[in-house]
Write a protein that holds these residues in place. Sequence first.
Motif, PDB file in Angstrom:
ATOM      1  N   LEU A  84       0.916  -1.265   0.089  1.00 29.42           N
ATOM      2  CA  LEU A  84       0.003   0.083  -0.016  1.00 29.42           C
ATOM      3  C   LEU A  84       1.040   1.215  -0.008  1.00 29.42           C
ATOM      4  N   ASP A  85       0.486   2.320  -0.752  1.00 23.07           N
ATOM      5  CA  ASP A  85       1.276   3.362  -0.764  1.00 23.07           C
ATOM      6  C   ASP A  85       1.218   4.042   0.594  1.00 23.07           C
ATOM      7  N   LEU A  86      -0.010   4.028   1.049  1.00 22.99           N
ATOM      8  CA  LEU A  86       0.064   4.391   2.711  1.00 22.99           C
ATOM      9  C   LEU A  86       0.981   4.245   3.402  1.00 22.99           C
ATOM     10  N   PHE A  87       1.421   3.047   3.473  1.00 28.26           N
ATOM     11  CA  PHE A  87       2.523   2.126   4.497  1.00 28.26           C
ATOM     12  C   PHE A  87       3.698   2.726   3.872  1.00 28.26           C
ATOM     13  N   ASP A  88       4.122   3.148   2.619  1.00 34.24           N
ATOM     14  CA  ASP A  88       5.365   3.617   2.122  1.00 34.24           C
ATOM     15  C   ASP A  88       5.458   5.248   2.592  1.00 34.24           C
ATOM     16  N   ILE A  93       8.193   9.085   6.723  1.00 32.31           N
ATOM     17  CA  ILE A  93       8.153  10.226   7.893  1.00 32.31           C
ATOM     18  C   ILE A  93       9.059   9.758   8.966  1.00 32.31           C
ATOM     19  N   LYS A  94      10.191  10.673   9.041  1.00 27.79           N
ATOM     20  CA  LYS A  94      11.107  10.370  10.238  1.00 27.79           C
ATOM     21  C   LYS A  94      11.214  11.283  11.206  1.00 27.79           C
ATOM     22  N   THR A  95      10.592  12.526  11.188  1.00 29.86           N
ATOM     23  CA  THR A  95      10.530  13.586  12.065  1.00 29.86           C
ATOM     24  C   THR A  95       9.251  13.535  12.632  1.00 29.86           C
ATOM     25  N   PHE A  96       9.329  13.196  14.107  1.00 30.49           N
ATOM     26  CA  PHE A  96       8.000  13.197  14.868  1.00 30.49           C
ATOM     27  C   PHE A  96       8.691  13.240  16.343  1.00 30.49           C
ATOM     28  N   ILE A 112      -4.243   8.350   6.532  1.00 35.61           N
ATOM     29  CA  ILE A 112      -5.459   7.208   6.225  1.00 35.61           C
ATOM     30  C   ILE A 112      -6.352   8.005   5.312  1.00 35.61           C
ATOM     31  N   LYS A 113      -6.903   9.302   5.843  1.00 36.57           N
ATOM     32  CA  LYS A 113      -8.040   9.688   5.049  1.00 36.57           C
ATOM     33  C   LYS A 113      -7.511  10.243   3.517  1.00 36.57           C
ATOM     34  N   GLU A 114      -6.352  10.751   3.771  1.00 37.19           N
ATOM     35  CA  GLU A 114      -5.866  11.157   2.590  1.00 37.19           C
ATOM     36  C   GLU A 114      -5.805  10.159   1.164  1.00 37.19           C
ATOM     37  N   TYR A 115      -5.520   8.779   1.942  1.00 39.73           N
ATOM     38  CA  TYR A 115      -5.148   7.799   0.573  1.00 39.73           C
ATOM     39  C   TYR A 115      -6.565   7.206   0.520  1.00 39.73           C
ATOM     40  N   LYS A 197       1.310  -3.256  15.202  1.00 41.58           N
ATOM     41  CA  LYS A 197       1.590  -2.020  14.289  1.00 41.58           C
ATOM     42  C   LYS A 197       0.382  -2.025  13.441  1.00 41.58           C
ATOM     43  N   MET A 198      -0.167  -3.244  13.180  1.00 39.28           N
ATOM     44  CA  MET A 198      -1.438  -3.512  12.119  1.00 39.28           C
ATOM     45  C   MET A 198      -2.853  -3.409  13.250  1.00 39.28           C
ATOM     46  N   LYS A 199      -2.520  -3.810  14.544  1.00 42.30           N
ATOM     47  CA  LYS A 199      -3.439  -3.310  15.341  1.00 42.30           C
ATOM     48  C   LYS A 199      -3.877  -2.127  15.781  1.00 42.30           C
ATOM     49  N   VAL A 200      -2.778  -1.357  15.744  1.00 43.05           N
ATOM     50  CA  VAL A 200      -3.026   0.026  15.879  1.00 43.05           C
ATOM     51  C   VAL A 200      -3.640   0.879  14.968  1.00 43.05           C
ATOM     52  N   MET A 201      -2.977   0.377  13.512  1.00 43.11           N
ATOM     53  CA  MET A 201      -3.754   0.957  12.415  1.00 43.11           C
ATOM     54  C   MET A 201      -5.080   0.609  12.174  1.00 43.11           C
TER      55      MET A 201
END
Length: 213
Positions: A84-88, A93-96, A112-115, A197-201
């Motif tokens: 999925l392009d969402l995961f890529d 995103i490295k800065t947070f 998520i809403k963007e894709y 990760k998938m559970k949080v997603m």
Amino acid sequence: MPELSYIGINLLMIVMSILNFLLTKSQNESIVELIRPLIMVLLLINLLIWIAGFAQRKIDNWLEKRRQKNYSLLTWLGDTNVSLDLFDDLSNIKTFNHEDFYKNYMMVKNKIKEYFPTNNQLKGLKFYLETRNESSKFNAIFKSTQTILIAIIIPSILTMINFSLKNSTIFLSTITFVAFWFLLLRAIDSMGKETDKMKVMLRLVNGCIEESG
């Protein structure tokens, strides 16, 4: 983190070779007797690692081409590794701020809403994530990997117990034990993170569905 694993294997070999040399060397042996075999061992190990990596990439490319050739809608229904392009995008995103959970979750939800802007698209993503989280494939891979590594670790421990500290064989056993124990921990950590990760997603997707009405 393949780079860290690669560096760790090399450092482990160097440390164990030095310890083995110090405990087994005679008075007439010099540091040259350590350097020459150590260089040969490191060259051999790195060559094998490179060959294994090269072969894996070739095999993966061949399998992917073969998979795409026979890929169908029915195959897609059971595929829990859809790219999925969402995961890529999230991976880039490295800065947070690691401690600002609310802001980080909102960033993910906005992506998520963007894709997947519509409610139906969000529901489709939800079905996919639910299927992935409930899949027995990941549990089977994890258990198989754990069983194989433990089967190698146990003989290494028994060998370490049976040989004295003066016997150089113990160092080979120690190397095997540490290496496979490290691989076991890495496998547990990697698969656990992937599942979490998938559970949080999925929870964030459910939140997006609720907000979209």
